[in-house]
Design an enzyme around this catalytic site. Structure first.
Site, PDB file in Angstrom:
ATOM      1  N   LEU A  68       0.842  -1.199   0.000  1.00  7.21           N
ATOM      2  CA  LEU A  68       0.000   0.000   0.000  1.00  7.21           C
ATOM      3  C   LEU A  68       0.872   1.241   0.000  1.00  7.21           C
ATOM      4  O   LEU A  68       1.982   1.231   0.559  1.00  7.21           O
ATOM      5  CB  LEU A  68      -0.912   0.004   1.230  1.00  7.21           C
ATOM      6  CG  LEU A  68      -1.837  -1.202   1.384  1.00  7.21           C
ATOM      7  CD1 LEU A  68      -2.809  -0.972   2.537  1.00  7.21           C
ATOM      8  CD2 LEU A  68      -2.610  -1.491   0.100  1.00  7.21           C
ATOM      9  N   GLY A  78       0.906  -5.188   1.573  1.00  5.04           N
ATOM     10  CA  GLY A  78      -0.212  -5.227   0.631  1.00  5.04           C
ATOM     11  C   GLY A  78       0.134  -5.968  -0.652  1.00  5.04           C
ATOM     12  O   GLY A  78      -0.749  -6.562  -1.294  1.00  5.04           O
ATOM     13  N   ASN A 122       4.809  -7.629   6.419  1.00  7.35           N
ATOM     14  CA  ASN A 122       5.793  -7.020   7.334  1.00  7.35           C
ATOM     15  C   ASN A 122       5.234  -5.851   8.135  1.00  7.35           C
ATOM     16  O   ASN A 122       5.984  -5.027   8.662  1.00  7.35           O
ATOM     17  CB  ASN A 122       7.008  -6.540   6.506  1.00  7.35           C
ATOM     18  CG  ASN A 122       6.643  -5.435   5.532  1.00  7.35           C
ATOM     19  OD1 ASN A 122       5.510  -5.364   5.069  1.00  7.35           O
ATOM     20  ND2 ASN A 122       7.578  -4.572   5.220  1.00  7.35           N
ATOM     21  N   GLU A 123       3.910  -5.758   8.247  1.00  7.06           N
ATOM     22  CA  GLU A 123       3.278  -4.580   8.865  1.00  7.06           C
ATOM     23  C   GLU A 123       3.879  -4.214  10.221  1.00  7.06           C
ATOM     24  O   GLU A 123       4.084  -3.028  10.504  1.00  7.06           O
ATOM     25  CB  GLU A 123       1.761  -4.800   9.014  1.00  7.06           C
ATOM     26  CG  GLU A 123       0.946  -4.521   7.766  1.00  7.06           C
ATOM     27  CD  GLU A 123       0.951  -5.663   6.773  1.00  7.06           C
ATOM     28  OE1 GLU A 123       1.701  -6.653   6.974  1.00  7.06           O
ATOM     29  OE2 GLU A 123       0.220  -5.567   5.780  1.00  7.06           O
TER      30      GLU A 123
HETATM   31  C1  LIG Z   1      -5.736  -1.456  11.704  1.00  5.82           C
HETATM   32  C2  LIG Z   1      -4.995  -1.675  10.439  1.00  5.82           C
HETATM   33  C3  LIG Z   1      -3.915  -0.705  10.269  1.00  5.82           C
HETATM   34  C4  LIG Z   1      -3.082  -0.665   9.232  1.00  5.82           C
HETATM   35  C5  LIG Z   1      -3.055  -1.654   8.154  1.00  5.82           C
HETATM   36  C6  LIG Z   1      -2.200  -1.160   7.021  1.00  5.82           C
HETATM   37  C7  LIG Z   1      -1.786  -2.297   6.129  1.00  5.82           C
HETATM   38  C8  LIG Z   1      -0.617  -1.845   5.325  1.00  5.82           C
HETATM   39  C9  LIG Z   1      -0.176  -2.509   4.292  1.00  5.82           C
HETATM   40  C10 LIG Z   1       0.983  -2.043   3.489  1.00  5.82           C
HETATM   41  O1  LIG Z   1       1.145  -2.481   2.384  1.00  5.82           O
HETATM   42  S1  LIG Z   1       2.062  -0.894   4.151  1.00  5.82           S
HETATM   43  C11 LIG Z   1       3.364  -0.718   2.942  1.00  5.82           C
HETATM   44  C12 LIG Z   1       4.380  -1.784   3.130  1.00  5.82           C
HETATM   45  N1  LIG Z   1       5.438  -1.605   2.160  1.00  5.82           N
HETATM   46  C13 LIG Z   1       6.703  -1.610   2.510  1.00  5.82           C
HETATM   47  O2  LIG Z   1       7.089  -1.785   3.646  1.00  5.82           O
HETATM   48  C14 LIG Z   1       7.657  -1.375   1.368  1.00  5.82           C
HETATM   49  C15 LIG Z   1       8.652  -0.354   1.714  1.00  5.82           C
HETATM   50  N2  LIG Z   1       9.550  -0.163   0.580  1.00  5.82           N
HETATM   51  C16 LIG Z   1      10.642  -0.920   0.396  1.00  5.82           C
HETATM   52  O3  LIG Z   1      10.954  -1.852   1.116  1.00  5.82           O
HETATM   53  C17 LIG Z   1      11.478  -0.519  -0.764  1.00  5.82           C
HETATM   54  O4  LIG Z   1      11.169   0.803  -1.107  1.00  5.82           O
HETATM   55  C18 LIG Z   1      11.233  -1.415  -1.989  1.00  5.82           C
HETATM   56  C19 LIG Z   1       9.745  -1.529  -2.341  1.00  5.82           C
HETATM   57  C20 LIG Z   1      11.842  -2.812  -1.709  1.00  5.82           C
HETATM   58  C21 LIG Z   1      11.936  -0.780  -3.215  1.00  5.82           C
HETATM   59  O5  LIG Z   1      13.271  -0.584  -2.919  1.00  5.82           O
HETATM   60  P1  LIG Z   1      14.170   0.300  -3.902  1.00  5.82           P
HETATM   61  O6  LIG Z   1      15.540   0.323  -3.298  1.00  5.82           O
HETATM   62  O7  LIG Z   1      13.995  -0.156  -5.282  1.00  5.82           O
HETATM   63  O8  LIG Z   1      13.486   1.735  -3.888  1.00  5.82           O
HETATM   64  P2  LIG Z   1      13.460   2.818  -2.703  1.00  5.82           P
HETATM   65  O9  LIG Z   1      13.454   2.167  -1.358  1.00  5.82           O
HETATM   66  O10 LIG Z   1      14.536   3.806  -2.969  1.00  5.82           O
HETATM   67  O11 LIG Z   1      12.025   3.450  -2.958  1.00  5.82           O
HETATM   68  C22 LIG Z   1      11.753   4.335  -4.055  1.00  5.82           C
HETATM   69  C23 LIG Z   1      10.794   5.403  -3.619  1.00  5.82           C
HETATM   70  O12 LIG Z   1       9.536   4.794  -3.331  1.00  5.82           O
HETATM   71  C24 LIG Z   1       9.137   5.115  -1.988  1.00  5.82           C
HETATM   72  N3  LIG Z   1       8.340   3.972  -1.487  1.00  5.82           N
HETATM   73  C25 LIG Z   1       8.725   2.695  -1.393  1.00  5.82           C
HETATM   74  N4  LIG Z   1       7.732   1.928  -0.934  1.00  5.82           N
HETATM   75  C26 LIG Z   1       6.690   2.769  -0.721  1.00  5.82           C
HETATM   76  C27 LIG Z   1       5.356   2.581  -0.240  1.00  5.82           C
HETATM   77  N5  LIG Z   1       4.886   1.371   0.108  1.00  5.82           N
HETATM   78  N6  LIG Z   1       4.565   3.649  -0.154  1.00  5.82           N
HETATM   79  C28 LIG Z   1       4.998   4.886  -0.503  1.00  5.82           C
HETATM   80  N7  LIG Z   1       6.251   5.128  -0.974  1.00  5.82           N
HETATM   81  C29 LIG Z   1       7.068   4.072  -1.073  1.00  5.82           C
HETATM   82  C30 LIG Z   1      10.434   5.325  -1.260  1.00  5.82           C
HETATM   83  O13 LIG Z   1      10.243   6.074  -0.098  1.00  5.82           O
HETATM   84  C31 LIG Z   1      11.221   6.073  -2.328  1.00  5.82           C
HETATM   85  O14 LIG Z   1      10.730   7.408  -2.369  1.00  5.82           O
HETATM   86  P3  LIG Z   1      11.696   8.640  -2.748  1.00  5.82           P
HETATM   87  O15 LIG Z   1      12.206   8.339  -4.126  1.00  5.82           O
HETATM   88  O16 LIG Z   1      10.809   9.847  -2.689  1.00  5.82           O
HETATM   89  O17 LIG Z   1      12.779   8.665  -1.716  1.00  5.82           O
END
Ligand SMILES: CC/C=C\CCC/C=C/C(=O)SCCNC(=O)CCNC(=O)[C@H](O)C(C)(C)COP(=O)(O)OP(=O)(O)OC[C@H]1O[C@@H](n2cnc3c(N)ncnc32)[C@H](O)[C@@H]1OP(=O)(O)O
Length: 202
Positions: A9, A54, A78-79
């Site tokens: 997400l 997500g 990994n939440e």
């Molecule tokens: C009661 C219930 C409550 C809550 C429930 C909520 C459920 C939530 C579900 C989710 O899905 S939460 C999201 C989980 N996702 C992650 O943890 C992923 C985090 N990202 C990474 O691990 C890495 O970014 C990567 C996807 C492995 C990609 O790595 P890479 O080295 O290729 O890129 P980089 O880390 O430099 O990222 C580029 C750029 O994108 C931004 N980014 C990454 N992931 C997300 C994301 N999920 N949402 C928004 N933005 C994201 C990152 O910050 C970088 O941004 P920048 O270029 O501006 O610095």
């Protein structure tokens, strides 16, 4: 260069926004799950990179998961590592795939499993070389489509309906719970720290 199946997400949709925004966002996430997990079509995930939270959920919604055989690619819910909690329907989807104990371990620790471990845990069904993910998914699709459709669909529904009904019954309560959780100052702070860490990693 890292490869991503889905980064999960969009965290920016869960940070610094209004409660109305969070509610609409969460309703859309629920809708995605209800459509994909409840689909009567054959769904095969061709996982060509990492797939946290997500992203993992979307893959788990599919009938069969094929992942690129590269230990640099990891998948998992990994939440907890973000200081947030996978809701009950994420948890149910994982339990229906890998069982209760493996899910508890996985969720509490917020584990991301490298592809070979994901296969061991049953989180994915098959590993293939990176350049064979699409063709392997197409082959799996042919196999699944060879089963009489009505029988396959009824079986799928029998397996998934209890989890789907559970969310349908509690949709509004689940949205309210999400909004009150995500809007807490402490949770907003956790998400901010996580995003800052992602940026520092560069
Ligand atoms: C009661 C219930 C409550 C809550 C429930 C909520 C459920 C939530 C579900 C989710 O899905 S939460 C999201 C989980 N996702 C992650 O943890 C992923 C985090 N990202 C990474 O691990 C890495 O970014 C990567 C996807 C492995 C990609 O790595 P890479 O080295 O290729 O890129 P980089 O880390 O430099 O990222 C580029 C750029 O994108 C931004 N980014 C990454 N992931 C997300 C994301 N999920 N949402 C928004 N933005 C994201 C990152 O910050 C970088 O941004 P920048 O270029 O501006 O610095």
């Amino acid at each position: 260069v890292s490869k991503i199946f889905s980064a999960g997400l969009d965290i920016t949709e869960m940070s610094g926004k209004s409660n109305e925004h969070y509610a609409a966002f969460w309703r859309a996430v629920q809708e995605m799950w209800l459509k994909l997990y409840g689909s009567n079509m054959v769904t095969i995930a061709a996982i060509n990179g990492s797939s946290p939270a997500g992203g993992c959920l979307m893959a788990l919604c599919c009938d069969y998961r094929i992942m690129a055989d590269n230990p640099k690619f990891a998948i998992g819910l990994n939440e907890t590592q973000l200081g947030i909690v996978a809701p009950f329907w994420f948890k149910d989807t994982m339990i229906n795939t890998i069982g209760n104990r493996a899910t508890e371990l996985s969720l509490q620790l917020g584990q991301m499993y490298p592809a070979p471990e994901a296969l061991k845990f049953g989180l994915v069904d098959k590993l293939v070389p990176e350049d064979k993910v699409q063709s392997a998914a197409a082959a799996a699709m042919s196999q699944w489509l060879s089963v009489p459709d009505h029988a396959r669909q009824l079986t799928k529904s029998m397996m998934r309906k209890p989890a789907i009904d559970r969310l349908v019954k509690q949709r509004e309560a689940d949205i309210n719970n999400f909004v009150s959780f995500i809007s807490k100052d402490s949770i907003q702070k956790s998400l901010q720290i996580y995003m800052d860490r992602l940026k520092q990693k560069k």
